[in-house]
Design a protein around this motif. Sequence first.
Motif, PDB file in Angstrom:
ATOM      1  N   ALA A 152       0.834  -1.207   0.000  1.00  0.00           N
ATOM      2  CA  ALA A 152       0.000   0.000   0.000  1.00  0.00           C
ATOM      3  C   ALA A 152       0.867   1.254   0.000  1.00  0.00           C
ATOM      4  N   LEU A 153       1.938   1.242   0.772  1.00  0.00           N
ATOM      5  CA  LEU A 153       2.854   2.384   0.809  1.00  0.00           C
ATOM      6  C   LEU A 153       3.513   2.576  -0.554  1.00  0.00           C
ATOM      7  N   TYR A 154       3.912   1.480  -1.197  1.00  0.00           N
ATOM      8  CA  TYR A 154       4.519   1.576  -2.519  1.00  0.00           C
ATOM      9  C   TYR A 154       3.544   2.204  -3.515  1.00  0.00           C
ATOM     10  N   LYS A 155       2.281   1.782  -3.467  1.00  0.00           N
ATOM     11  CA  LYS A 155       1.282   2.341  -4.375  1.00  0.00           C
ATOM     12  C   LYS A 155       1.086   3.834  -4.123  1.00  0.00           C
ATOM     13  N   GLU A 156       1.048   4.215  -2.851  1.00  0.00           N
ATOM     14  CA  GLU A 156       0.896   5.638  -2.527  1.00  0.00           C
ATOM     15  C   GLU A 156       2.076   6.451  -3.053  1.00  0.00           C
ATOM     16  N   LEU A 157       3.288   5.938  -2.826  1.00  0.00           N
ATOM     17  CA  LEU A 157       4.477   6.642  -3.293  1.00  0.00           C
ATOM     18  C   LEU A 157       4.495   6.723  -4.820  1.00  0.00           C
ATOM     19  N   HIS A 158       4.067   5.656  -5.470  1.00  0.00           N
ATOM     20  CA  HIS A 158       4.034   5.663  -6.924  1.00  0.00           C
ATOM     21  C   HIS A 158       3.055   6.713  -7.441  1.00  0.00           C
ATOM     22  N   ARG A 159       1.890   6.817  -6.800  1.00  0.00           N
ATOM     23  CA  ARG A 159       0.919   7.843  -7.203  1.00  0.00           C
ATOM     24  C   ARG A 159       1.459   9.247  -6.947  1.00  0.00           C
ATOM     25  N   LEU A 160       2.128   9.427  -5.822  1.00  0.00           N
ATOM     26  CA  LEU A 160       2.702  10.736  -5.509  1.00  0.00           C
ATOM     27  C   LEU A 160       3.780  11.120  -6.523  1.00  0.00           C
ATOM     28  N   GLY A 161       4.504  10.132  -6.997  1.00  0.00           N
ATOM     29  CA  GLY A 161       5.590  10.387  -7.931  1.00  0.00           C
ATOM     30  C   GLY A 161       5.126  10.902  -9.278  1.00  0.00           C
ATOM     31  N   ARG A 162       3.870  10.703  -9.598  1.00  0.00           N
ATOM     32  CA  ARG A 162       3.346  11.177 -10.888  1.00  0.00           C
ATOM     33  C   ARG A 162       3.426  12.687 -11.012  1.00  0.00           C
ATOM     34  N   GLU A 163       3.274  13.376  -9.887  1.00  0.00           N
ATOM     35  CA  GLU A 163       3.246  14.842  -9.910  1.00  0.00           C
ATOM     36  C   GLU A 163       4.561  15.456  -9.427  1.00  0.00           C
ATOM     37  N   TYR A 164       5.632  14.666  -9.357  1.00  0.00           N
ATOM     38  CA  TYR A 164       6.885  15.201  -8.832  1.00  0.00           C
ATOM     39  C   TYR A 164       7.368  16.354  -9.697  1.00  0.00           C
ATOM     40  N   PRO A 165       7.717  17.479  -9.072  1.00  0.00           N
ATOM     41  CA  PRO A 165       8.025  18.701  -9.840  1.00  0.00           C
ATOM     42  C   PRO A 165       9.234  18.604 -10.768  1.00  0.00           C
ATOM     43  N   ASP A 166      10.222  17.797 -10.426  1.00  0.00           N
ATOM     44  CA  ASP A 166      11.436  17.719 -11.233  1.00  0.00           C
ATOM     45  C   ASP A 166      11.459  16.399 -12.004  1.00  0.00           C
ATOM     46  N   PRO A 167      11.150  16.407 -13.302  1.00  0.00           N
ATOM     47  CA  PRO A 167      11.093  15.148 -14.059  1.00  0.00           C
ATOM     48  C   PRO A 167      12.449  14.456 -14.184  1.00  0.00           C
ATOM     49  N   SER A 168      13.536  15.178 -14.030  1.00  0.00           N
ATOM     50  CA  SER A 168      14.856  14.559 -14.154  1.00  0.00           C
ATOM     51  C   SER A 168      15.278  13.828 -12.880  1.00  0.00           C
ATOM     52  N   TYR A 169      14.487  13.917 -11.799  1.00  0.00           N
ATOM     53  CA  TYR A 169      14.853  13.310 -10.524  1.00  0.00           C
ATOM     54  C   TYR A 169      14.678  11.795 -10.512  1.00  0.00           C
ATOM     55  N   ASP A 170      13.825  11.233 -11.334  1.00  0.00           N
ATOM     56  CA  ASP A 170      13.559   9.790 -11.398  1.00  0.00           C
ATOM     57  C   ASP A 170      13.022   9.270 -10.065  1.00  0.00           C
ATOM     58  N   PHE A 171      11.936   9.873  -9.618  1.00  0.00           N
ATOM     59  CA  PHE A 171      11.305   9.505  -8.348  1.00  0.00           C
ATOM     60  C   PHE A 171      10.895   8.032  -8.345  1.00  0.00           C
ATOM     61  N   HIS A 172      10.230   7.578  -9.417  1.00  0.00           N
ATOM     62  CA  HIS A 172       9.770   6.186  -9.484  1.00  0.00           C
ATOM     63  C   HIS A 172      10.937   5.206  -9.442  1.00  0.00           C
ATOM     64  N   GLY A 173      12.001   5.538 -10.151  1.00  0.00           N
ATOM     65  CA  GLY A 173      13.164   4.651 -10.165  1.00  0.00           C
ATOM     66  C   GLY A 173      13.802   4.527  -8.798  1.00  0.00           C
ATOM     67  N   LYS A 174      13.906   5.630  -8.084  1.00  0.00           N
ATOM     68  CA  LYS A 174      14.504   5.604  -6.747  1.00  0.00           C
ATOM     69  C   LYS A 174      13.655   4.796  -5.772  1.00  0.00           C
ATOM     70  N   ILE A 175      12.338   4.984  -5.846  1.00  0.00           N
ATOM     71  CA  ILE A 175      11.442   4.231  -4.966  1.00  0.00           C
ATOM     72  C   ILE A 175      11.546   2.742  -5.277  1.00  0.00           C
ATOM     73  N   ARG A 176      11.548   2.395  -6.548  1.00  0.00           N
ATOM     74  CA  ARG A 176      11.637   0.984  -6.936  1.00  0.00           C
ATOM     75  C   ARG A 176      12.945   0.369  -6.455  1.00  0.00           C
ATOM     76  N   ARG A 177      14.054   1.084  -6.613  1.00  0.00           N
ATOM     77  CA  ARG A 177      15.349   0.559  -6.164  1.00  0.00           C
ATOM     78  C   ARG A 177      15.380   0.376  -4.646  1.00  0.00           C
ATOM     79  N   LEU A 178      14.759   1.309  -3.903  1.00  0.00           N
ATOM     80  CA  LEU A 178      14.691   1.154  -2.444  1.00  0.00           C
ATOM     81  C   LEU A 178      13.915  -0.100  -2.067  1.00  0.00           C
ATOM     82  N   TYR A 179      12.796  -0.319  -2.736  1.00  0.00           N
ATOM     83  CA  TYR A 179      11.998  -1.513  -2.438  1.00  0.00           C
ATOM     84  C   TYR A 179      12.732  -2.787  -2.842  1.00  0.00           C
ATOM     85  N   GLU A 180      13.390  -2.775  -3.985  1.00  0.00           N
ATOM     86  CA  GLU A 180      14.132  -3.961  -4.415  1.00  0.00           C
ATOM     87  C   GLU A 180      15.296  -4.251  -3.469  1.00  0.00           C
TER      88      GLU A 180
END
Length: 89
Positions: A12-40
């Motif tokens: 559930a936390l991963y899904k929330e973070l993934h949804r939040l990452g959609r609106e991340y202000p800096d597209p070059s930050y790779d929010f989704h990639g960082k979250i995925r790597r943390l979970y992996e």
Amino acid sequence: MASRETRLRALALYKELHRLGREYPDPSYDFHGKIRRLYEKNRNLTDKEEIENALRLGEYIKKETLALYSLRKYRHLKRMYPNSSMSDP
């Protein structure tokens, strides 16, 4: 081994973070990639204390991201209105 409840919390936390990452202000930050790597990186944790620490870190990231979005919205609204001083009658 993590309990079913802990696993569902993590998902559930991963899904929330993934949804939040959609609106991340800096597209070059790779929010989704960082979250995925943390979970992996933490997918093989078995100690309950380590799992709780990882979930607390995820909650912290969620709160900080929400704060960033609130600040961004506040700054946008502030720019939309003309600069007026409070001392004018």
